[in-house]
Write a protein that holds these residues in place. Structure first.
Motif, PDB file in Angstrom:
ATOM      1  N   TYR A  51       8.367   1.819  17.065  1.00  0.00           N
ATOM      2  CA  TYR A  51       9.127   1.337  15.914  1.00  0.00           C
ATOM      3  C   TYR A  51      10.618   1.558  16.107  1.00  0.00           C
ATOM      4  O   TYR A  51      11.054   2.351  16.928  1.00  0.00           O
ATOM      5  CB  TYR A  51       8.672   2.032  14.626  1.00  0.00           C
ATOM      6  CG  TYR A  51       8.941   3.518  14.592  1.00  0.00           C
ATOM      7  CD1 TYR A  51      10.177   4.025  14.194  1.00  0.00           C
ATOM      8  CD2 TYR A  51       7.951   4.424  14.957  1.00  0.00           C
ATOM      9  CE1 TYR A  51      10.419   5.378  14.169  1.00  0.00           C
ATOM     10  CE2 TYR A  51       8.182   5.787  14.929  1.00  0.00           C
ATOM     11  CZ  TYR A  51       9.418   6.257  14.539  1.00  0.00           C
ATOM     12  OH  TYR A  51       9.662   7.614  14.526  1.00  0.00           O
ATOM     13  N   GLY A  53      13.927   2.294  13.344  1.00  0.00           N
ATOM     14  CA  GLY A  53      14.081   2.662  11.954  1.00  0.00           C
ATOM     15  C   GLY A  53      15.473   3.135  11.587  1.00  0.00           C
ATOM     16  O   GLY A  53      16.279   3.481  12.454  1.00  0.00           O
ATOM     17  N   TYR A  77      13.186   3.825   6.581  1.00  0.00           N
ATOM     18  CA  TYR A  77      12.600   2.496   6.756  1.00  0.00           C
ATOM     19  C   TYR A  77      12.275   2.321   8.231  1.00  0.00           C
ATOM     20  O   TYR A  77      13.181   2.354   9.069  1.00  0.00           O
ATOM     21  CB  TYR A  77      13.601   1.432   6.298  1.00  0.00           C
ATOM     22  CG  TYR A  77      13.123   0.013   6.463  1.00  0.00           C
ATOM     23  CD1 TYR A  77      12.494  -0.645   5.411  1.00  0.00           C
ATOM     24  CD2 TYR A  77      13.315  -0.670   7.656  1.00  0.00           C
ATOM     25  CE1 TYR A  77      12.062  -1.951   5.553  1.00  0.00           C
ATOM     26  CE2 TYR A  77      12.877  -1.981   7.801  1.00  0.00           C
ATOM     27  CZ  TYR A  77      12.256  -2.610   6.754  1.00  0.00           C
ATOM     28  OH  TYR A  77      11.827  -3.907   6.895  1.00  0.00           O
ATOM     29  N   ASN A  78      10.975   2.192   8.569  1.00  0.00           N
ATOM     30  CA  ASN A  78      10.549   1.995   9.953  1.00  0.00           C
ATOM     31  C   ASN A  78       9.835   0.656  10.091  1.00  0.00           C
ATOM     32  O   ASN A  78       8.900   0.360   9.346  1.00  0.00           O
ATOM     33  CB  ASN A  78       9.605   3.114  10.412  1.00  0.00           C
ATOM     34  CG  ASN A  78      10.323   4.434  10.587  1.00  0.00           C
ATOM     35  OD1 ASN A  78      11.510   4.474  10.874  1.00  0.00           O
ATOM     36  ND2 ASN A  78       9.611   5.520  10.394  1.00  0.00           N
ATOM     37  N   ASP A  79      10.263  -0.134  11.075  1.00  0.00           N
ATOM     38  CA  ASP A  79       9.692  -1.452  11.358  1.00  0.00           C
ATOM     39  C   ASP A  79       8.976  -1.371  12.708  1.00  0.00           C
ATOM     40  O   ASP A  79       9.615  -1.118  13.739  1.00  0.00           O
ATOM     41  CB  ASP A  79      10.820  -2.483  11.396  1.00  0.00           C
ATOM     42  CG  ASP A  79      10.312  -3.899  11.526  1.00  0.00           C
ATOM     43  OD1 ASP A  79       9.087  -4.125  11.470  1.00  0.00           O
ATOM     44  OD2 ASP A  79      11.163  -4.804  11.688  1.00  0.00           O
ATOM     45  N   TYR A  80       7.661  -1.579  12.698  1.00  0.00           N
ATOM     46  CA  TYR A  80       6.845  -1.407  13.904  1.00  0.00           C
ATOM     47  C   TYR A  80       6.842  -2.672  14.762  1.00  0.00           C
ATOM     48  O   TYR A  80       6.924  -3.793  14.243  1.00  0.00           O
ATOM     49  CB  TYR A  80       5.424  -0.980  13.523  1.00  0.00           C
ATOM     50  CG  TYR A  80       5.417   0.459  13.078  1.00  0.00           C
ATOM     51  CD1 TYR A  80       5.012   1.464  13.938  1.00  0.00           C
ATOM     52  CD2 TYR A  80       5.880   0.832  11.824  1.00  0.00           C
ATOM     53  CE1 TYR A  80       5.036   2.794  13.551  1.00  0.00           C
ATOM     54  CE2 TYR A  80       5.912   2.155  11.431  1.00  0.00           C
ATOM     55  CZ  TYR A  80       5.488   3.124  12.295  1.00  0.00           C
ATOM     56  OH  TYR A  80       5.536   4.439  11.912  1.00  0.00           O
ATOM     57  N   ASP A  90       2.370  -7.488   9.702  1.00  0.00           N
ATOM     58  CA  ASP A  90       3.219  -6.583  10.485  1.00  0.00           C
ATOM     59  C   ASP A  90       3.518  -5.332   9.673  1.00  0.00           C
ATOM     60  O   ASP A  90       3.748  -5.397   8.465  1.00  0.00           O
ATOM     61  CB  ASP A  90       4.523  -7.269  10.882  1.00  0.00           C
ATOM     62  CG  ASP A  90       4.303  -8.406  11.874  1.00  0.00           C
ATOM     63  OD1 ASP A  90       3.207  -8.467  12.471  1.00  0.00           O
ATOM     64  OD2 ASP A  90       5.214  -9.231  12.045  1.00  0.00           O
ATOM     65  N   VAL A  92       5.448  -2.186   8.204  1.00  0.00           N
ATOM     66  CA  VAL A  92       6.736  -1.634   7.795  1.00  0.00           C
ATOM     67  C   VAL A  92       6.430  -0.446   6.892  1.00  0.00           C
ATOM     68  O   VAL A  92       5.645  -0.567   5.957  1.00  0.00           O
ATOM     69  CB  VAL A  92       7.592  -2.670   7.038  1.00  0.00           C
ATOM     70  CG1 VAL A  92       8.843  -2.024   6.469  1.00  0.00           C
ATOM     71  CG2 VAL A  92       7.945  -3.842   7.939  1.00  0.00           C
ATOM     72  N   LYS A  94       8.029   2.570   4.380  1.00  0.00           N
ATOM     73  CA  LYS A  94       9.171   3.014   3.578  1.00  0.00           C
ATOM     74  C   LYS A  94       8.790   4.364   3.000  1.00  0.00           C
ATOM     75  O   LYS A  94       7.780   4.474   2.311  1.00  0.00           O
ATOM     76  CB  LYS A  94       9.464   2.024   2.459  1.00  0.00           C
ATOM     77  CG  LYS A  94       9.792   0.631   2.963  1.00  0.00           C
ATOM     78  CD  LYS A  94       9.876  -0.332   1.809  1.00  0.00           C
ATOM     79  CE  LYS A  94      10.042  -1.747   2.334  1.00  0.00           C
ATOM     80  NZ  LYS A  94      10.010  -2.726   1.235  1.00  0.00           N
ATOM     81  N   SER A 123       3.385   1.623   2.899  1.00  0.00           N
ATOM     82  CA  SER A 123       3.257   0.887   4.153  1.00  0.00           C
ATOM     83  C   SER A 123       2.618  -0.462   3.876  1.00  0.00           C
ATOM     84  O   SER A 123       1.787  -0.591   2.970  1.00  0.00           O
ATOM     85  CB  SER A 123       2.393   1.685   5.141  1.00  0.00           C
ATOM     86  OG  SER A 123       2.243   0.975   6.351  1.00  0.00           O
TER      87      SER A 123
END
Length: 143
Positions: A51, A53, A77-80, A90, A92, A94, A123
């Motif tokens: 990820y 973030g 905030y993490n975006d995988y 997808d 994500v 928070k 998530s």
């Protein structure tokens, strides 16, 4: 920077990079406030756990005689990189992390502290939705 190598969970192995800057403002000799930002990239062997973030934190510290109080709030905030097999879309995450701590110096370099930590993670993949509320009491000492 960390090179992570887990004993039994090789899918999480990889390079973690994080860059964080925090600024603290002393309002008086006993009161401070701080704010910080962090950017992170976790490049794991399995891309479903990799990820990028961003995170921000606000906090304060107050000292009065032998008592020190801390409080902070962090949003992450993490975006995988890739969708897990059973995930509906997808991923994500928070996350809010709220901390409060009271630390009392008893004598010399020893004391007691009480800490409250509340975590709320949302998530897009429900498997990673959770709330956690932890209270800790401990003794501390400096050598």
């Amino acid at each position: 920077m960390e090179q992570r190598d887990y004993d039994t969970r090789d899918v999480y192995d990889g390079l973690y990079l994080g860059l964080e800057q925090t600024v603290r403002l002393m309002l008086t000799d006993m009161v401070s406030v701080y704010a910080g930002l962090r950017a992170a990239d976790n490049d794991t062997d399995e891309s479903v756990f990799a990820y990028s973030g961003l995170s921000g934190v606000l906090g304060s510290t107050i000292t009065w005689k032998r008592l020190r109080l801390f409080a902070s709030a962090r949003y992450t905030y993490n975006d995988y990189d890739e969708r897990e097999t059973l995930a509906p879309r997808d991923r994500v995450d928070k996350t809010w992390l709220l901390n409060a701590k009271a630390r009392l110096r008893l004598f010399g370099n020893t004391g007691i502290e009480v800490k409250q930590q509340v975590t709320e993670s949302e998530s897009t993949f429900d498997l990673y939705d959770y709330e956690r509320n932890v209270t800790m009491v401990g003794l501390w000492g400096r050598f």
